[in-house]
Design a protein around this motif. Structure first.
Motif, PDB file in Angstrom:
ATOM      1  N   GLN A   1     -10.140  -4.172   3.011  1.00  0.00           N
ATOM      2  CA  GLN A   1      -9.621  -3.194   2.056  1.00  0.00           C
ATOM      3  C   GLN A   1      -8.169  -2.862   2.362  1.00  0.00           C
ATOM      4  OE1 GLN A   1     -12.391   0.035   2.400  1.00  0.00           O
ATOM      5  NE2 GLN A   1     -13.683  -0.742   0.767  1.00  0.00           N
ATOM      6  N   ASN A   2      -7.826  -2.797   3.630  1.00  0.00           N
ATOM      7  CA  ASN A   2      -6.448  -2.489   4.012  1.00  0.00           C
ATOM      8  C   ASN A   2      -5.501  -3.616   3.594  1.00  0.00           C
ATOM      9  OD1 ASN A   2      -4.315  -1.135   5.054  1.00  0.00           O
ATOM     10  ND2 ASN A   2      -4.833  -1.489   7.190  1.00  0.00           N
ATOM     11  N   ARG A   3      -5.917  -4.861   3.778  1.00  0.00           N
ATOM     12  CA  ARG A   3      -5.077  -5.998   3.363  1.00  0.00           C
ATOM     13  C   ARG A   3      -4.903  -6.035   1.842  1.00  0.00           C
ATOM     14  NH1 ARG A   3      -2.827  -8.231   7.906  1.00  0.00           N
ATOM     15  NH2 ARG A   3      -4.420  -8.527   9.458  1.00  0.00           N
ATOM     16  N   LEU A   4      -5.990  -5.791   1.118  1.00  0.00           N
ATOM     17  CA  LEU A   4      -5.905  -5.822  -0.337  1.00  0.00           C
ATOM     18  C   LEU A   4      -5.157  -4.625  -0.903  1.00  0.00           C
ATOM     19  CD1 LEU A   4      -9.469  -7.096  -1.282  1.00  0.00           C
ATOM     20  CD2 LEU A   4      -7.338  -8.392  -1.233  1.00  0.00           C
ATOM     21  N   SER A   5      -5.079  -3.551  -0.141  1.00  0.00           N
ATOM     22  CA  SER A   5      -4.416  -2.351  -0.648  1.00  0.00           C
ATOM     23  C   SER A   5      -2.907  -2.515  -0.749  1.00  0.00           C
ATOM     24  CB  SER A   5      -4.720  -1.163   0.257  1.00  0.00           C
ATOM     25  OG  SER A   5      -4.023  -1.286   1.485  1.00  0.00           O
ATOM     26  N   LYS A   6      -2.344  -3.459  -0.040  1.00  0.00           N
ATOM     27  CA  LYS A   6      -0.897  -3.642  -0.095  1.00  0.00           C
ATOM     28  C   LYS A   6      -0.428  -4.043  -1.478  1.00  0.00           C
ATOM     29  CE  LYS A   6      -0.592  -4.619   4.749  1.00  0.00           C
ATOM     30  NZ  LYS A   6      -0.351  -5.565   5.811  1.00  0.00           N
ATOM     31  N   ARG A   7      -1.357  -4.528  -2.305  1.00  0.00           N
ATOM     32  CA  ARG A   7      -1.006  -4.899  -3.675  1.00  0.00           C
ATOM     33  C   ARG A   7      -0.949  -3.705  -4.608  1.00  0.00           C
ATOM     34  NH1 ARG A   7      -5.062 -10.049  -4.286  1.00  0.00           N
ATOM     35  NH2 ARG A   7      -4.144 -11.277  -2.639  1.00  0.00           N
ATOM     36  N   TRP A   8      -1.754  -2.666  -4.334  1.00  0.00           N
ATOM     37  CA  TRP A   8      -1.845  -1.584  -5.313  1.00  0.00           C
ATOM     38  C   TRP A   8      -1.591  -0.199  -4.759  1.00  0.00           C
ATOM     39  CZ3 TRP A   8      -5.795   1.970  -4.662  1.00  0.00           C
ATOM     40  CH2 TRP A   8      -6.826   1.585  -3.803  1.00  0.00           C
ATOM     41  N   VAL A   9      -1.442  -0.031  -3.458  1.00  0.00           N
ATOM     42  CA  VAL A   9      -1.134   1.283  -2.908  1.00  0.00           C
ATOM     43  C   VAL A   9       0.364   1.382  -2.690  1.00  0.00           C
ATOM     44  CG1 VAL A   9      -1.478   2.845  -0.964  1.00  0.00           C
ATOM     45  CG2 VAL A   9      -3.386   1.495  -1.801  1.00  0.00           C
ATOM     46  N   HIS A  10       0.947   2.426  -3.268  1.00  0.00           N
ATOM     47  CA  HIS A  10       2.401   2.623  -3.169  1.00  0.00           C
ATOM     48  C   HIS A  10       2.672   3.920  -2.405  1.00  0.00           C
ATOM     49  CE1 HIS A  10       2.777  -0.524  -6.148  1.00  0.00           C
ATOM     50  NE2 HIS A  10       1.887   0.114  -6.860  1.00  0.00           N
ATOM     51  N   TYR A  11       3.364   3.804  -1.274  1.00  0.00           N
ATOM     52  CA  TYR A  11       3.684   4.992  -0.465  1.00  0.00           C
ATOM     53  C   TYR A  11       5.084   5.457  -0.755  1.00  0.00           C
ATOM     54  CZ  TYR A  11      -0.525   4.021   2.150  1.00  0.00           C
ATOM     55  OH  TYR A  11      -1.824   3.811   2.517  1.00  0.00           O
TER      56      TYR A  11
ATOM     57  N   THR B   1       1.166   4.948 -19.528  1.00  0.00           N
ATOM     58  CA  THR B   1       1.621   6.090 -18.730  1.00  0.00           C
ATOM     59  C   THR B   1       0.745   6.255 -17.494  1.00  0.00           C
ATOM     60  OG1 THR B   1       2.351   7.184 -20.751  1.00  0.00           O
ATOM     61  CG2 THR B   1       2.116   8.566 -18.788  1.00  0.00           C
ATOM     62  N   PHE B   2      -0.567   6.133 -17.674  1.00  0.00           N
ATOM     63  CA  PHE B   2      -1.466   6.246 -16.524  1.00  0.00           C
ATOM     64  C   PHE B   2      -1.236   5.102 -15.543  1.00  0.00           C
ATOM     65  CE2 PHE B   2      -5.383   4.993 -14.406  1.00  0.00           C
ATOM     66  CZ  PHE B   2      -5.636   6.147 -13.667  1.00  0.00           C
ATOM     67  N   TRP B   3      -1.172   3.872 -16.061  1.00  0.00           N
ATOM     68  CA  TRP B   3      -1.109   2.706 -15.197  1.00  0.00           C
ATOM     69  C   TRP B   3       0.209   2.600 -14.433  1.00  0.00           C
ATOM     70  CZ3 TRP B   3      -4.820  -0.036 -13.326  1.00  0.00           C
ATOM     71  CH2 TRP B   3      -4.553  -1.245 -12.712  1.00  0.00           C
ATOM     72  N   HIS B   4       1.311   2.985 -15.037  1.00  0.00           N
ATOM     73  CA  HIS B   4       2.616   2.793 -14.401  1.00  0.00           C
ATOM     74  C   HIS B   4       3.177   4.043 -13.742  1.00  0.00           C
ATOM     75  CE1 HIS B   4       3.019  -1.285 -15.818  1.00  0.00           C
ATOM     76  NE2 HIS B   4       2.674  -0.896 -17.029  1.00  0.00           N
ATOM     77  N   ILE B   5       2.654   5.217 -14.060  1.00  0.00           N
ATOM     78  CA  ILE B   5       3.185   6.447 -13.482  1.00  0.00           C
ATOM     79  C   ILE B   5       2.129   7.195 -12.674  1.00  0.00           C
ATOM     80  CG2 ILE B   5       4.180   8.702 -13.994  1.00  0.00           C
ATOM     81  CD1 ILE B   5       5.490   7.357 -16.444  1.00  0.00           C
ATOM     82  N   THR B   6       1.008   7.513 -13.300  1.00  0.00           N
ATOM     83  CA  THR B   6       0.012   8.354 -12.636  1.00  0.00           C
ATOM     84  C   THR B   6      -0.704   7.610 -11.519  1.00  0.00           C
ATOM     85  OG1 THR B   6      -0.319   9.502 -14.722  1.00  0.00           O
ATOM     86  CG2 THR B   6      -1.969   9.843 -13.031  1.00  0.00           C
TER      87      THR B   6
ATOM     88  N   MET C   1       6.730   9.288 -22.709  1.00  0.00           N
ATOM     89  CA  MET C   1       6.704   9.425 -24.152  1.00  0.00           C
ATOM     90  C   MET C   1       8.065   9.089 -24.746  1.00  0.00           C
ATOM     91  SD  MET C   1       4.190  12.605 -25.081  1.00  0.00           S
ATOM     92  CE  MET C   1       5.069  13.874 -24.257  1.00  0.00           C
ATOM     93  N   VAL C   2       9.115   9.357 -24.005  1.00  0.00           N
ATOM     94  CA  VAL C   2      10.456   9.075 -24.504  1.00  0.00           C
ATOM     95  C   VAL C   2      10.651   7.577 -24.701  1.00  0.00           C
ATOM     96  CG1 VAL C   2      12.909   9.211 -23.928  1.00  0.00           C
ATOM     97  CG2 VAL C   2      11.428  11.135 -23.466  1.00  0.00           C
ATOM     98  N   ASP C   3      10.092   6.762 -23.779  1.00  0.00           N
ATOM     99  CA  ASP C   3      10.259   5.309 -23.870  1.00  0.00           C
ATOM    100  C   ASP C   3       9.250   4.644 -24.780  1.00  0.00           C
ATOM    101  OD1 ASP C   3      12.379   5.378 -22.142  1.00  0.00           O
ATOM    102  OD2 ASP C   3      11.119   5.160 -20.364  1.00  0.00           O
ATOM    103  N   GLY C   4       8.339   5.391 -25.364  1.00  0.00           N
ATOM    104  CA  GLY C   4       7.356   4.828 -26.281  1.00  0.00           C
ATOM    105  C   GLY C   4       6.111   4.291 -25.598  1.00  0.00           C
ATOM    106  N   ALA C   5       5.807   4.763 -24.399  1.00  0.00           N
ATOM    107  CA  ALA C   5       4.613   4.297 -23.700  1.00  0.00           C
ATOM    108  C   ALA C   5       3.372   5.012 -24.237  1.00  0.00           C
ATOM    109  CB  ALA C   5       4.755   4.570 -22.211  1.00  0.00           C
ATOM    110  N   ASN C   6       2.296   4.249 -24.390  1.00  0.00           N
ATOM    111  CA  ASN C   6       1.040   4.859 -24.816  1.00  0.00           C
ATOM    112  C   ASN C   6       0.354   5.512 -23.602  1.00  0.00           C
ATOM    113  OD1 ASN C   6      -0.262   2.800 -23.398  1.00  0.00           O
ATOM    114  ND2 ASN C   6      -0.582   1.558 -25.217  1.00  0.00           N
ATOM    115  N   PRO C   7      -0.718   6.259 -23.788  1.00  0.00           N
ATOM    116  CA  PRO C   7      -1.362   6.946 -22.660  1.00  0.00           C
ATOM    117  C   PRO C   7      -1.848   6.000 -21.555  1.00  0.00           C
ATOM    118  CG  PRO C   7      -2.096   7.917 -24.702  1.00  0.00           C
ATOM    119  CD  PRO C   7      -1.283   6.718 -25.069  1.00  0.00           C
ATOM    120  N   PHE C   8      -2.353   4.807 -21.917  1.00  0.00           N
ATOM    121  CA  PHE C   8      -2.799   3.867 -20.896  1.00  0.00           C
ATOM    122  C   PHE C   8      -1.626   3.389 -20.046  1.00  0.00           C
ATOM    123  CE2 PHE C   8      -3.555  -0.490 -19.482  1.00  0.00           C
ATOM    124  CZ  PHE C   8      -4.646  -0.273 -18.650  1.00  0.00           C
TER     125      PHE C   8
END
Length: 101
Positions: free
Chosen positions: A91-101, A10-15, A1-8
């Motif tokens: 699924q494991n190969r494609l997950s490297k794009r969107w799963v962050h450990y 915030t969800f997409w980049h943080i949650t 909220m401090v940086d002016g992010a909308n709820p979408f």
């Protein structure tokens, strides 16, 4: 909220990056459980009229224990294993794009 992010944003980049490993695990186990749906079919319909609700695992069971075609049932089990392994690897190969450990 401090940086002016909308709820979408915030969800997409943080949650979502924080819950992506759990989402990935649930996606794989859910897919495997869908292919193992034996008990519901066996109890309720036993394959249904004209095999309309038959699934692969129930067909495998019928071949092995009702019709005693164990070789064919073993081949079906092996093909089911290979199919599940193939989908899981994709699924494991494609997950490297969107799963962050």
């Amino acid at each position: 909220m401090v940086d002016g992010a909308n709820p979408f944003q915030t969800f997409w980049h943080i949650t979502f990056p924080l819950i992506s490993p759990t989402t990935f695990f649930l996606l794989i186990t859910g897919f495997i459980n869908v292919l193992k749906a034996f008990d519901i079919v066996r109890i309720m319909t036993e394959g249904g009229p004209l095999n309309s609700s038959n699934v692969v695992v129930h067909f495998l069971y019928q071949n092995a224990f009702q019709w005693f075609r164990t070789g064919y049932a073993s081949a079906l089990a092996l093909m089911l294993f290979v199919f599940i392994m193939f989908i899981t690897l994709i699924q494991n190969r494609l997950s490297k794009r969107w799963v962050h450990y």
